[in-house]
Write a protein that holds these residues in place. Sequence first.
Motif: not given
Length: 79
Positions: A10-13, A58-61, A69-78
């Motif tokens: 996300t930070l890279d993007s 930052l995105a707005k700037e 959202s939280l899904s851009d920070v962490a995901i649930w992985e099986d």
Amino acid sequence: MAIKFILKETLDSIGVTPNRFSTLSQVRSNTIYDMIYNETKRIDVKNLDSIVSTLNRLAKEKGIKKKFSLSDVAIWEDK
């Protein structure tokens, strides 16, 4: 099953370094790097709020029309 942090991607993007992001979000750099390297054992909700809020600011700037959202920070992985 495990939580996988995807904050680095996300930070890279949005073109921001972890150190710069740590400063802007006021979240300790060790906490940010633990997330990047998936070494986080626990996280404070206040930090998550600050991380997502800072991503959106930052995105707005930068003129990025994405709502983070939280899904851009962490995901649930099986596993």
